[in-house]
Design an enzyme around this catalytic site. Structure first.
Site, PDB file in Angstrom:
ATOM      1  N   SER A  36       1.900   2.217  -1.975  1.00  0.00           N
ATOM      2  CA  SER A  36       2.856   3.198  -2.494  1.00  0.00           C
ATOM      3  C   SER A  36       2.147   4.211  -3.373  1.00  0.00           C
ATOM      4  O   SER A  36       2.358   5.417  -3.253  1.00  0.00           O
ATOM      5  CB  SER A  36       3.958   2.481  -3.282  1.00  0.00           C
ATOM      6  N   ASP A  41       7.352   3.955 -13.073  1.00  0.00           N
ATOM      7  CA  ASP A  41       6.507   3.074 -12.265  1.00  0.00           C
ATOM      8  C   ASP A  41       7.124   1.688 -12.127  1.00  0.00           C
ATOM      9  O   ASP A  41       7.190   1.121 -11.023  1.00  0.00           O
ATOM     10  CB  ASP A  41       5.122   2.986 -12.902  1.00  0.00           C
ATOM     11  N   GLY A  89      -2.804  -0.258  -1.921  1.00  0.00           N
ATOM     12  CA  GLY A  89      -2.642   0.745  -2.954  1.00  0.00           C
ATOM     13  C   GLY A  89      -3.625   0.531  -4.084  1.00  0.00           C
ATOM     14  O   GLY A  89      -4.632  -0.181  -3.948  1.00  0.00           O
ATOM     15  N   ASP A  90      -3.322   1.123  -5.243  1.00  0.00           N
ATOM     16  CA  ASP A  90      -4.225   1.016  -6.384  1.00  0.00           C
ATOM     17  C   ASP A  90      -4.237  -0.382  -6.990  1.00  0.00           C
ATOM     18  O   ASP A  90      -5.213  -0.777  -7.630  1.00  0.00           O
ATOM     19  CB  ASP A  90      -3.829   2.040  -7.458  1.00  0.00           C
ATOM     20  N   GLY A  91      -3.160  -1.151  -6.805  1.00  0.00           N
ATOM     21  CA  GLY A  91      -3.066  -2.448  -7.463  1.00  0.00           C
ATOM     22  C   GLY A  91      -4.116  -3.442  -7.004  1.00  0.00           C
ATOM     23  O   GLY A  91      -4.631  -4.229  -7.806  1.00  0.00           O
ATOM     24  N   ARG A 133      10.646  -0.381  -3.578  1.00  0.00           N
ATOM     25  CA  ARG A 133       9.323  -0.431  -2.949  1.00  0.00           C
ATOM     26  C   ARG A 133       9.398  -0.257  -1.439  1.00  0.00           C
ATOM     27  O   ARG A 133       8.449   0.230  -0.814  1.00  0.00           O
ATOM     28  CB  ARG A 133       8.640  -1.756  -3.306  1.00  0.00           C
ATOM     29  N   PRO A 153      -1.187  -7.096   3.151  1.00  0.00           N
ATOM     30  CA  PRO A 153      -0.346  -6.774   4.313  1.00  0.00           C
ATOM     31  C   PRO A 153       1.023  -6.234   3.938  1.00  0.00           C
ATOM     32  O   PRO A 153       1.713  -5.665   4.784  1.00  0.00           O
ATOM     33  CB  PRO A 153      -0.233  -8.110   5.047  1.00  0.00           C
ATOM     34  N   PHE A 154       1.412  -6.383   2.660  1.00  0.00           N
ATOM     35  CA  PHE A 154       2.714  -5.895   2.227  1.00  0.00           C
ATOM     36  C   PHE A 154       2.622  -4.557   1.500  1.00  0.00           C
ATOM     37  O   PHE A 154       3.588  -4.099   0.906  1.00  0.00           O
ATOM     38  CB  PHE A 154       3.376  -6.926   1.312  1.00  0.00           C
ATOM     39  N   ARG A 167       9.538   6.039  -3.388  1.00  0.00           N
ATOM     40  CA  ARG A 167      10.140   5.335  -4.525  1.00  0.00           C
ATOM     41  C   ARG A 167       9.885   6.080  -5.826  1.00  0.00           C
ATOM     42  O   ARG A 167      10.733   6.102  -6.725  1.00  0.00           O
ATOM     43  CB  ARG A 167       9.592   3.919  -4.625  1.00  0.00           C
TER      44      ARG A 167
END
Length: 656
Positions: free
Chosen positions: A242, A308, A210-212, A315, A153-154, A321
């Site tokens: 992001s 990065d 995102g990718d994380g 963020r 959610p963030f 960013r």
């Protein structure tokens, strides 16, 4: 068993018929369905010479359903399609088209005709074969696939949950997909969930972030004792973060023009709704301590990893960013001494091929399996199923214009739109879903899980998950396939390896084509080429030249600039030995321990949910680097309210 019918040409009519319109009464339309589009021609009151909206490409269709009137005297059935065409400014918008099947005297006959069209369209969207004898019935459709959605959610600027609720969930419902949703609450939460998951309950895991978050899921699957079975689980990504590099590559592979933000999310959601898949290469990375993790994106050292990690404090700006971090990094450009060794790919060329597009490939995965396993659900915390969460539709597509009743709501169990409350107004009666097509034969009902609860998490003891640990380090995998191409780290390399040593500005080992949603770092890369693409920039490059390289990455044309400091090699494995005592190393954007590392590519290790059409969109030449950079920075500067600092940093970056 009879052989499958031969593939049909894109213009071959599959179905043709005459329909009425809804809610407007009077107009009549001729519909023609081909393998690529739905053609709509108005017949009455007056045929159109150039019909507007007369062609609906299937690439813009998320799903369809059949509806019936709530008026007992209405014998017509209704066929509704959900589309996401581009508007005049290029942004996608949701639109519905509803047609009235009224050619027969009885409702049963009209319903059979509407279901025939809905079934045929759904088969085309899912890549399922249509029978050659013309007998098209709902029995052709398998049960709805069950997806596990993991939402951060963030993600991005904190819009991930809002975008998921307002766009992703309605579109998935329109496609008739079944799902459960979990909000992640901390770092490595997704990894822990996947490690303890009963995978037989699911047909795919999709991250909405995102990718994380996808990095956590992949490493969780590969850190299970049954990893050889776990890696057969299809995974997908819907970009709400992001960094959306993999989604950018998926977007290109799916045949869409480059997109960012909400447009990128809608494109990837359309691809997910259509099903299909393709194998995904994974890079096994061994760190100095001997621990191992798996990468689907990139290993970075130097300028890219510095930007990065150092841009994490920005963020709140979302993807902007990275723009700010890049300019700040140019102002304080560093060089790093190191040694890069790699095992060249067979038939390696000294530079990338000039072809920037990705070749077409046949889909190797069907989203829906043939039969349904038992529905014994594992405990899932903070989850939402596809049954209890109604969402308001963006527009009232299925109520008559003068209706005093509330707007339709969307039932997230794979059904269609329905009206809240009984119809009591004048005009056309509202429509409700046809249950025979909303729930295909053999479709089990989704288990009702607990809705999202506020407050601190309470993990059930039976889940087997460890308690929350703040500031948890990036976890590593202990299972997974062996690295047969790599000698132990620190031992001599075989003679067929190539070594490059010197001072570097950056080193990047990338698997897919994109480093960001709008950065094509390896334009010739494919998801399943079995290669890791090594790019490096040696010291001696000016800030202006480095800036031009990154600006050219927007179109994937940086290799055509003729920069002497830019190097490239296609490899099957590599070893990186930093000789500078301090620095930053990242794997898929996650910081890892600094020191020597080595990696090997494992081809086709994991099925990935997306489509495999691919025209190229990166042949344009970039404009002036100075003008483009200034325009980009001023465009994003309002996000943090300091244009003067941008101008100062830009001036410093251009010196040298």
């Amino acid at each position: 068993m009879a052989p499958p019918p031969p593939p049909l040409a894109a213009s071959t009519p599959l179905l043709h018929g005459e329909f009425g319109s809804y809610p407007a009464r009077g107009p009549r339309f001729a519909l023609t369905l081909t393998s690529q589009a739905l053609h709509i021609q108005r017949l009455r009151p007056k045929p159109e010479a150039r019909p507007r909206g007369g062609l609906v490409p299937l690439a813009e269709v998320s799903g369809c359903c059949t509806l019936r009137s709530r008026s007992p005297s209405d014998s017509a059935a209704y066929f509704c399609i959900y589309t996401y065409p581009r508007g005049r400014r290029g942004a996608r918008r949701r639109a519905t088209r509803t047609f009235q099947a009224d050619g027969a005297a009885t409702y049963e006959e009209n319903r059979a005709e509407a279901q025939r069209w809905a079934t045929a369209l759904t088969c085309l969207l899912r890549g399922l074969p249509l029978p050659g004898d013309g007998e098209i019935t709902p029995e052709l459709l398998p049960r709805p696939p069950r997806l596990l959605l993991l939402v951060n959610p963030f993600g991005g600027r904190g819009l991930a949950w809002q975008w998921c609720k307002n766009h992703v969930l309605p579109m998935i419902s329109e496609a008739g997909l079944s799902f459960n949703l979990i909000q992640t609450e901390r770092q490595n939460h997704a990894r822990e969930l996947v490690q303890g998951l009963n995978l037989s309950e699911w047909d795919g895991i999709v991250t909405v972030s995102g990718d994380g978050l996808l990095y956590e899921v992949l490493n969780g699957l590969l850190d299970r004792p049954d990893w050889e079975e776990a890696v057969k689980m299809p995974v997908g990504i819907l970009p709400c973060g992001s960094g959306n590099a993999l989604a950018g590559a998926v977007n290109q592979r799916g045949g869409f023009e480059p997109a960012l933000g909400l447009d990128l999310l809608l494109n990837c959601s359309l691809l997910l709704c259509r099903g299909g898949g393709h194998p995904l290469d994974l890079l096994s990375v061994t760190l100095a301590s001997g621990s191992r993790c798996f990468s689907f994106l990139a290993v970075a050292w130097g300028f890219v990893s510095d930007v990065d990690i150092q841009s994490e404090r920005f963020r709140a700006l979302g993807s902007a960013r990275f723009t700010l971090g890049t300019v700040l990094g140019l102002a304080t450009l560093h060089t790093y001494r190191g040694r890069l060794s790699y095992l060249p790919a067979t038939g390696e060329t000294a530079s990338p091929t000039p072809t920037h597009g990705l070749p077409r490939a046949k889909s190797e995965l069907t989203l829906a399996p043939d039969s349904a396993p038992p529905m014994a659900h594992s405990p899932l915390h903070r989850s939402v199923s596809d049954l209890p969460l109604p969402l308001p539709l963006p527009e009232s597509a299925l109520a008559s214009p003068g209706s005093p009743e509330p707007l339709p709501i969307l039932s997230l169990n794979g059904g269609g739109p329905e009206l809240a409350g009984d119809w009591g107004g004048a005009g056309d009666a509202p429509l409700s879903p046809d249950p025979l097509l909303s729930s295909p034969p053999g479709s089990p009902k989704a288990a009702l899980l607990s809705p999202i609860a506020e407050g601190p998490p309470e993990i059930p003891p039976s889940s087997g998950l460890p308690p929350a640990t703040p500031d948890a380090p990036v976890a590593m995998s202990t299972w997974g396939p062996p690295d047969h191409l790599l000698p132990p780290l620190g031992t001599p390399l075989p003679p067929d390896w190539v070594t490059v040593e010197g001072d570097f500005v950056l080193m990047l080992a990338i698997s897919p084509s994109h480093l960001g949603a709008d950065m094509v770092a390896a334009p010739h890369a494919r998801f399943d080429d079995g290669l890791v693409h090594l790019c490096w920039v040696r010291s001696g490059i000016s800030r202006a030249s480095l800036l031009r390289l990154f600006l050219a990455m927007e179109h994937g044309t940086h290799f055509s600039l003729g920069c002497p400091q830019l190097g490239y090699a296609a490899a099957r494995a590599f070893r990186l030995e930093p000789l500078t005592p301090r620095g930053v190393l990242t794997v898929d954007g996650e910081q890892v321990e600094y020191g020597p590392l080595q990696a090997q590519m494992h081809p086709d290790l994991l099925p990935f949910l997306h489509l495999t059409a691919a025209p190229a969109f990166y042949g344009q030449q970039p404009g002036s680097a100075h003008g483009l950079c200034l325009l980009l920075l001023l465009h994003n500067s309002w996000l943090w309210g300091s244009q003067d600092l941008f101008r100062i940093v830009l001036t410093e970056a251009w010196k040298g």
